[in-house]
Scaffold this motif. Structure first.
Motif, PDB file in Angstrom:
ATOM      1  N   UNK A 479       0.870  -1.177   0.000  1.00  0.00           N
ATOM      2  CA  UNK A 479       0.000   0.000   0.000  1.00  0.00           C
ATOM      3  C   UNK A 479       0.906   1.226   0.000  1.00  0.00           C
ATOM      4  N   UNK A 480       0.898   1.971  -1.089  1.00  0.00           N
ATOM      5  CA  UNK A 480       1.739   3.161  -1.197  1.00  0.00           C
ATOM      6  C   UNK A 480       1.025   4.354  -0.567  1.00  0.00           C
ATOM      7  N   UNK A 481       1.701   5.011   0.356  1.00  0.00           N
ATOM      8  CA  UNK A 481       1.166   6.202   1.010  1.00  0.00           C
ATOM      9  C   UNK A 481       1.964   7.393   0.492  1.00  0.00           C
ATOM     10  N   UNK A 482       1.313   8.258  -0.252  1.00  0.00           N
ATOM     11  CA  UNK A 482       2.011   9.387  -0.866  1.00  0.00           C
ATOM     12  C   UNK A 482       2.197  10.512   0.145  1.00  0.00           C
ATOM     13  N   UNK A 483       3.439  10.938   0.318  1.00  0.00           N
ATOM     14  CA  UNK A 483       3.779  12.104   1.118  1.00  0.00           C
ATOM     15  C   UNK A 483       4.488  13.111   0.215  1.00  0.00           C
ATOM     16  N   UNK A 484       4.592  14.345   0.676  1.00  0.00           N
ATOM     17  CA  UNK A 484       5.225  15.390  -0.135  1.00  0.00           C
ATOM     18  C   UNK A 484       6.589  15.802   0.398  1.00  0.00           C
ATOM     19  N   UNK A 485       7.067  15.106   1.427  1.00  0.00           N
ATOM     20  CA  UNK A 485       8.385  15.390   1.954  1.00  0.00           C
ATOM     21  C   UNK A 485       8.596  14.698   3.287  1.00  0.00           C
ATOM     22  N   UNK A 486       9.870  14.644   3.729  1.00  0.00           N
ATOM     23  CA  UNK A 486      10.227  14.056   5.025  1.00  0.00           C
ATOM     24  C   UNK A 486       9.647  12.663   5.224  1.00  0.00           C
TER      25      UNK A 486
END
Length: 552
Positions: A479-486
């Motif tokens: 399950x890919x959880x998209x984050x925008x940094x860190x």
């Protein structure tokens, strides 16, 4: 009419506010647009009828089993009332092949259509209008020339003044690959690099498999093998395998017939041309306008497709994207002969400016971190646009920029249809999957394979496509959880079990108690080009690529 359109716009806004939206990738057409589409459609199909083609209409929904597809990428799949698997047609060639094999006789048959087709997950419109022809039952080169000449006549009738047809042949490349005597998986990888227009990856694979000598030189020179009949003769002197030789002889015949139609000046030989559909077997072609960054039409010979439907019949044809014709700007809106280069903000852009300056391109006053985003060099006839790195592939794919500089990581994640011309040799980083050190140590003490132990895990990443593709290739589900940094925070906070990210030195991983469990691929800055610009403005694009390449 203007007041009427304003009313439509107000009604559309009210509909959006009320939640009366259309699905993603779909759109309504207002009366003015609909009239323009019908006029265009009438002009194009009128040419088809003048050339002796008869209209056929097939259902919008087909049985999945009749699609002849090995996968379902880009296809709307449906479940019927009785549990049968159905699909919305994603092209018209397969439905007409089914129709011809099951309902028609007395071949050859000349058929035409104008219909909506449906594709999902491509980033392009999910529904669009195509008009095209299929000539079924005749294998001769004269028929290939006929459909190309008909495509030219249809585009001219539609009012497209400035356009070019690129003509290639799938047999030429297949002959070169067969002569390498590679394993099937290696040959497939090389072909994928060609279809994806990844020149850099192509060169890496040839080096990896120790392909050398004249054949390596010929394959790497494929992008430049375009022009008039002399290209065919020059290539014929460099090949000796039967497939490539036969392909060039076929192209020679087709060009002879094109001269008799009086359209040869519209056609350019392009031995690197590759179509995305896997059913093509012979000559292929695409039509381009310098005003639009995507092909206007495309087609070719598909002699093996009808076997899937019970009849062994040769065939050739093409489709015109009517929506793209409508999107063409008026003739007076030319680019003035300028080449547009997209540069990224940040360190990647600063190094690109330095590299272009050393190559002799005027970059005075250009600052990638300034508020100014557009620069024009009148003397060099070059425009520069500065934008976010993640947006560069989009600008280039749609033709807003002819070429651009961007990281390989962004190219892979964006999955845009661009030419990858050159590895610029800076901005190096690695894609890795990383997990907490204590978890890795625990798995190692238990004697388990560390990577496979993370099957069915949650993965935090800024690059979900890269992550999903990598783990799928390993036979793993995540399950890919998209984050925008860190993203390094995610495992420690319980958001994810591991991460996929780009690293340079690995120091950030170390400071957050993470360690790599798998290397995915290495990335660096690349020079990319729009697929139409690379052909229409080939000389200028190639000049920049060669000057930059000489500095590396």
């Amino acid at each position: 009419m203007k007041k009427s359109n304003e009313n439509y716009d107000k009604n559309a806004q009210a509909g959006e506010q009320a939640g009366l939206r259309v699905p993603r990738g779909m759109r309504d057409m207002l009366p003015g647009e609909a009239r323009a589409l019908r006029r265009l459609e009438s002009a194009v199909t009128g040419v088809f009828e003048q050339w002796g083609y008869a209209e056929v209409i097939t259902p919008s929904i087909e049985y999945w089993e009749n699609s002849g597809r090995g996968g379902d990428d880009g296809v709307f799949k449906l479940i019927g009332q009785n549990g049968e698997v159905l699909m919305l047609r994603s092209d018209m060639t397969r439905p007409i092949a089914r129709l011809a094999a099951s309902r028609l006789s007395d071949f050859p048959q000349r058929l035409y259509y104008s219909a909506n087709v449906f594709r999902c997950g491509t980033g392009a419109p999910g529904e669009f209008r195509q008009a095209g022809v299929e000539l079924i039952g005749d294998p001769c080169a004269a028929c290939d020339a006929e459909v190309i000449a008909l495509a030219v006549a249809a585009l001219e009738k539609a009012g497209v003044g400035d356009f070019e047809i690129s003509l290639g042949h799938v047999g030429f490349l297949r002959g070169l690959l067969a002569s390498l005597e590679l394993r099937p998986d290696e040959e497939k990888a090389l072909l994928e690099s060609v279809v994806k227009r990844d020149f850099v990856g192509l060169e890496i694979l040839l080096q990896q498999w120790r392909v050398s000598g004249d054949i390596r030189s010929l394959i790497l020179s494929l992008p430049s093998l375009r022009g008039d009949m002399s290209v065919i003769e020059g290539a014929a002197a460099r090949v000796d395998n039967p497939l490539s030789t036969a392909a060039l002889a076929n192209l020679r015949q087709i060009f002879t017939y094109l001269r008799s139609y009086g359209v040869a000046e519209r056609v350019c030989v392009d031995l690197y041309l590759a179509r995305d559909f896997d059913y093509y077997s012979g000559a292929i072609f695409e039509g381009y306008s310098p005003k639009l960054g995507v092909p206007l039409c495309g087609g070719g010979r598909y002699d093996n497709l009808l076997r899937n439907y019970g009849k062994d019949l040769p065939a050739t044809g093409f489709a015109i994207d009517l929506d793209k014709l409508l999107a063409l700007p008026p003739d007076e809106k030319g680019d003035g002969g300028f080449l547009t280069i997209a540069l990224p903000k940040g360190k990647l852009g600063e190094e690109a400016v330095s590299l272009l300056s050393r190559a002799g391109f005027g970059m005075e006053g250009l600052e990638v971190e300034a508020r100014k985003l557009f620069y024009a060099n009148e003397k060099a006839r070059v425009n520069y646009i500065v934008c976010r790195p993640t947006d560069i592939p989009t600008y280039v794919e749609h033709g807003a920029a002819d070429i651009g500089v961007v990281g390989k990581d962004t190219i892979v994640e964006s999955d845009k249809d661009v030419f990858e011309l050159l590895d610029l040799g800076y901005g190096f980083c690695r894609f890795v999957a990383a997990a907490p050190k204590d978890k890795i140590a625990e798995l190692q003490r238990a004697g388990k394979d560390v990577l496979s132990a993370f099957n069915q895990s949650r993965v935090a990443t800024k690059f979900p496509k890269v992550a999903e593709t990598f783990f799928r290739s390993k036979g793993m589900q995540i399950e890919a959880i998209k984050l925008h940094g860190n993203v390094e925070l995610a495992p420690g906070c319980g958001l994810a079990d591991l991460i996929v990210d780009i690293v340079s030195s690995g120091k950030t991983l170390e400071e957050n108690n993470l360690a790599p469990v798998a290397e995915i691929f290495s990335a660096s800055a690349r020079l990319i080009a729009n697929r139409v610009s690379y052909r229409i403005k080939h000389g200028r694009v190639q000049e920049i690529a060669e000057k930059l390449g000489n500095l590396l």
